[in-house]
Design an enzyme around this catalytic site. Sequence first.
Site, PDB file in Angstrom:
ATOM      1  N   HIS A 107     -10.899  -5.904  -5.152  1.00  0.00           N
ATOM      2  CA  HIS A 107     -10.628  -6.006  -3.723  1.00  0.00           C
ATOM      3  C   HIS A 107     -11.743  -6.782  -3.008  1.00  0.00           C
ATOM      4  CE1 HIS A 107      -7.614  -3.879  -1.048  1.00  0.00           C
ATOM      5  NE2 HIS A 107      -8.359  -4.439  -0.126  1.00  0.00           N
ATOM      6  N   ARG A 158     -10.608 -14.658   0.688  1.00  0.00           N
ATOM      7  CA  ARG A 158     -11.350 -14.989   1.918  1.00  0.00           C
ATOM      8  C   ARG A 158     -11.320 -16.476   2.295  1.00  0.00           C
ATOM      9  NH1 ARG A 158     -14.742 -10.795  -0.382  1.00  0.00           N
ATOM     10  NH2 ARG A 158     -14.988  -9.032   1.036  1.00  0.00           N
ATOM     11  N   TYR A 195       0.897  -1.158   0.000  1.00  0.00           N
ATOM     12  CA  TYR A 195       0.000   0.000   0.000  1.00  0.00           C
ATOM     13  C   TYR A 195       0.927   1.197   0.000  1.00  0.00           C
ATOM     14  CZ  TYR A 195      -4.323  -2.535   1.182  1.00  0.00           C
ATOM     15  OH  TYR A 195      -5.424  -3.339   1.163  1.00  0.00           O
ATOM     16  N   LYS A 238      -2.155  -4.042  -8.673  1.00  0.00           N
ATOM     17  CA  LYS A 238      -3.358  -4.766  -8.222  1.00  0.00           C
ATOM     18  C   LYS A 238      -4.527  -3.821  -8.020  1.00  0.00           C
ATOM     19  CE  LYS A 238      -5.041  -7.778  -4.463  1.00  0.00           C
ATOM     20  NZ  LYS A 238      -5.899  -6.959  -3.608  1.00  0.00           N
ATOM     21  N   ARG A 272     -14.749  -4.722  -1.595  1.00  0.00           N
ATOM     22  CA  ARG A 272     -14.583  -4.006  -0.323  1.00  0.00           C
ATOM     23  C   ARG A 272     -14.378  -2.513  -0.492  1.00  0.00           C
ATOM     24  NH1 ARG A 272     -13.184  -7.460   3.712  1.00  0.00           N
ATOM     25  NH2 ARG A 272     -11.693  -6.150   4.811  1.00  0.00           N
TER      26      ARG A 272
HETATM   27  C1  FNR Z   1      -8.203  -7.983   1.647  1.00  0.00           C
HETATM   28  N1  FNR Z   1      -7.562  -7.601   0.467  1.00  0.00           N
HETATM   29  C2  FNR Z   1      -6.358  -6.936   0.537  1.00  0.00           C
HETATM   30  N2  FNR Z   1      -5.701  -6.585  -0.604  1.00  0.00           N
HETATM   31  C3  FNR Z   1      -4.495  -5.985  -0.555  1.00  0.00           C
HETATM   32  O1  FNR Z   1      -3.919  -5.689  -1.604  1.00  0.00           O
HETATM   33  N3  FNR Z   1      -3.919  -5.723   0.667  1.00  0.00           N
HETATM   34  C4  FNR Z   1      -4.521  -6.021   1.841  1.00  0.00           C
HETATM   35  O2  FNR Z   1      -3.984  -5.799   2.910  1.00  0.00           O
HETATM   36  C5  FNR Z   1      -5.799  -6.623   1.793  1.00  0.00           C
HETATM   37  N4  FNR Z   1      -6.477  -6.917   2.940  1.00  0.00           N
HETATM   38  C6  FNR Z   1      -7.658  -7.608   2.892  1.00  0.00           C
HETATM   39  C7  FNR Z   1      -8.309  -7.950   4.065  1.00  0.00           C
HETATM   40  C8  FNR Z   1      -9.457  -8.727   4.024  1.00  0.00           C
HETATM   41  C9  FNR Z   1     -10.106  -9.142   5.303  1.00  0.00           C
HETATM   42  C10 FNR Z   1      -9.980  -9.156   2.772  1.00  0.00           C
HETATM   43  C11 FNR Z   1     -11.188 -10.042   2.687  1.00  0.00           C
HETATM   44  C12 FNR Z   1      -9.363  -8.772   1.611  1.00  0.00           C
HETATM   45  C13 FNR Z   1      -8.116  -7.971  -0.851  1.00  0.00           C
HETATM   46  C14 FNR Z   1      -7.603  -9.344  -1.286  1.00  0.00           C
HETATM   47  O3  FNR Z   1      -6.248  -9.292  -1.634  1.00  0.00           O
HETATM   48  C15 FNR Z   1      -8.398  -9.860  -2.506  1.00  0.00           C
HETATM   49  O4  FNR Z   1      -8.375  -8.871  -3.506  1.00  0.00           O
HETATM   50  C16 FNR Z   1      -9.833 -10.202  -2.136  1.00  0.00           C
HETATM   51  O5  FNR Z   1      -9.866 -10.938  -0.937  1.00  0.00           O
HETATM   52  C17 FNR Z   1     -10.502 -10.989  -3.246  1.00  0.00           C
HETATM   53  O6  FNR Z   1     -11.849 -11.224  -2.962  1.00  0.00           O
HETATM   54  P1  FNR Z   1     -12.391 -12.643  -2.423  1.00  0.00           P
HETATM   55  O7  FNR Z   1     -12.108 -13.662  -3.495  1.00  0.00           O
HETATM   56  O8  FNR Z   1     -11.647 -12.920  -1.178  1.00  0.00           O
HETATM   57  O9  FNR Z   1     -13.836 -12.434  -2.191  1.00  0.00           O
END
Ligand code: FNR
Length: 385
Positions: free
Chosen positions: A281, A336, A149, A257, A284
């Site tokens: 993401h 997830r 990030y 990403k 989210r």
């Molecule tokens: C994330 N994701 C995420 N992405 C990222 O680049 N850095 C991060 O720190 C996080 N943290 C994070 C926390 C939580 C609780 C979740 C659920 C997701 C996004 C992650 O990398 C990914 O893009 C998503 O989880 C994809 O969606 P699904 O398949 O999990 O529904």
Amino acid sequence: MARPGLERQLAIYGAGVPPEHPIAPDEWEARAKAILDPGAFGYVAGGAGAEDTMRANRAAFQRWRLRPRYPRDVAERELSIDILGTPAPAPFLLAPVGVLSIVHPEAELAVARAAAATGTPLILSSVSSYTLEQVAEAGGDSPRWFQLYPPKDRDLLASLLRRAERAGYRAIVLTVDTTMLGWRERDLALAYFPFLGAQGVANYFSDPVFRAGLAQPPEADPRAAVMRFLDVFINPSFSWEDVRFVRDTTRLPLLIKGLTHPEDAEEAVEAGADGIVVSNHGGRQVDGAIAALDALPEIAERVAGRVPLLFDSGIRGGADVLKALALGASAVLLGRPYVFGLAVAGADGVEQVIRNLTADLDLTLALCGRRAVAEIDGALVSRVD
Ligand code: FNR
């Protein structure tokens, strides 16, 4: 692991009793819900706004159907891939997921051990609960990438990149869709925000540049350190010019990403990205945004093989992986589902989730008449709306 599907079936059926842990991804989620506190569960399971995009991510997979071909000799199969010089035993990596201490005390250390046990590459989040050096040590020689990030402070950014390089991370995944947090109604309703409790800040609190910018060390004044973290994390002025700075500041392969627009994918290639992660993401960030899978074909067409595409947001089972690969991804990220595995059973839970997905993928690939990931193309799917 020539036939991971059959081996896993035999291990489970052969035991003759129902396995202790779930098989279906939804069941892992249900068990996690039963044991986690509501704030932590909501943080993982929830999305932005009314969660329309989160649902759309899954619905998009329903509109594509696999086209099995029979009979074909699929006795010898090859699931492994190489992505930007990183080997993976199956075409998926573990997505960066931050602040995992909210679901399990061993957090990213347990994930790193499960990743190493299966050879699955791990993408470590910037906002991990343990430092990137600690996670590297837990993972040993197993491949790992670091997700960044981009902080406002360029010296801190450079320091994080240097540390990742030194700790053996093999690629940088620059997440560009989260320069501020989305409107997350579940978290807001519970006033749940783990970072304020100094969770997920290990990489910052341990960073020499970050520490040098504080009046007192984080150990002496954690509240002020958390505020400084939030101040550098929230970075709404981040732009393509900053992407180029990141490109120039690391010698590692760089992936961008969080893209769902073909013009942005084009810009990423022009900025020198070595790969793109098509992702929203997990729904989210922008509620109402296009499902990630719906964005994949047009991005694949635009990028036209110049850099590999990775995909996430909605991957749950083997069929989902195959659909994403058929629509242009070289690999996918699992999000997830492994976090629910971690919540339920620590490193063992993550490992089981990985092994189940690999087995499902292996069998579904073979039953579709394909022997290798390299044989997957657009003919594997039909659209059915
Ligand atoms: C994330 N994701 C995420 N992405 C990222 O680049 N850095 C991060 O720190 C996080 N943290 C994070 C926390 C939580 C609780 C979740 C659920 C997701 C996004 C992650 O990398 C990914 O893009 C998503 O989880 C994809 O969606 P699904 O398949 O999990 O529904």
